[in-house]
Design a protein around this motif. Structure first.
Motif, PDB file in Angstrom:
ATOM      1  N   ASP A  52       0.815  -1.215   0.000  1.00 36.41           N
ATOM      2  CA  ASP A  52       0.000   0.000   0.000  1.00 36.41           C
ATOM      3  C   ASP A  52       0.855   1.274   0.000  1.00 36.41           C
ATOM      4  OD1 ASP A  52       0.780  -0.779   2.660  1.00 36.41           O
ATOM      5  OD2 ASP A  52      -0.639   0.681   3.461  1.00 36.41           O
ATOM      6  N   LYS A  54       3.392   1.726  -2.006  1.00 35.46           N
ATOM      7  CA  LYS A  54       3.811   1.929  -3.408  1.00 35.46           C
ATOM      8  C   LYS A  54       5.270   2.399  -3.498  1.00 35.46           C
ATOM      9  CE  LYS A  54      -0.885   2.833  -4.754  1.00 35.46           C
ATOM     10  NZ  LYS A  54      -1.445   2.232  -5.888  1.00 35.46           N
ATOM     11  N   GLU A  80       6.044  -1.564  -7.930  1.00 36.91           N
ATOM     12  CA  GLU A  80       5.881  -0.138  -8.229  1.00 36.91           C
ATOM     13  C   GLU A  80       7.026   0.365  -9.112  1.00 36.91           C
ATOM     14  OE1 GLU A  80       3.473   3.207  -8.163  1.00 36.91           O
ATOM     15  OE2 GLU A  80       3.048   1.214  -7.355  1.00 36.91           O
ATOM     16  N   GLN A  83       6.478  -0.071 -12.738  1.00 35.91           N
ATOM     17  CA  GLN A  83       5.595   0.922 -13.354  1.00 35.91           C
ATOM     18  C   GLN A  83       6.401   2.090 -13.936  1.00 35.91           C
ATOM     19  OE1 GLN A  83       2.253   0.271 -13.654  1.00 35.91           O
ATOM     20  NE2 GLN A  83       2.908  -1.664 -12.764  1.00 35.91           N
TER      21      GLN A  83
END
Length: 100
Positions: A52, A54, A80, A83
């Motif tokens: 949570d 990230k 993350e 990404q």
């Protein structure tokens, strides 16, 4: 002993921290987006129990200096970080540039 230094990679500024401990040294290079770290980083924990948050991070193993950390391939990265286009095997300094 804890030492810090500022590192410039292609015009982007990062903070490097070295923490000398008995029988090991902790190494990190970071900016406001994320960081790379030595083998002490638990990527699995960041991806599961701390998902949570990230956290954008990568882990290189077998490094003993900041210079080695910058030039080592990352052994693992957080979900993350992926990404941002950061992938396993990417050199540390290249991963940091993706965090800018």
């Amino acid at each position: 002993m804890v030492s810090t230094e500022t590192i410039n990679i292609e015009g982007s500024i990062f903070k490097a921290v070295t923490v000398s401990l008995p029988k090991t040294t902790l190494l990190t290079v970071s900016n406001d987006v994320g960081y790379i770290m030595c083998g002490a980083l638990d990527v699995g924990l960041l991806n599961t129990k701390l998902a949570d948050r990230k956290i954008v991070a990568g882990r290189a193993v077998g490094v003993k200096t900041i210079e080695q950390l910058l030039n080592a391939p990352l052994e693992s990265v957080t979900l993350e970080a992926e990404q941002f286009g950061i992938v396993k095997g990417m050199i540390g300094s290249d991963a940091l540039l993706k965090m800018t």
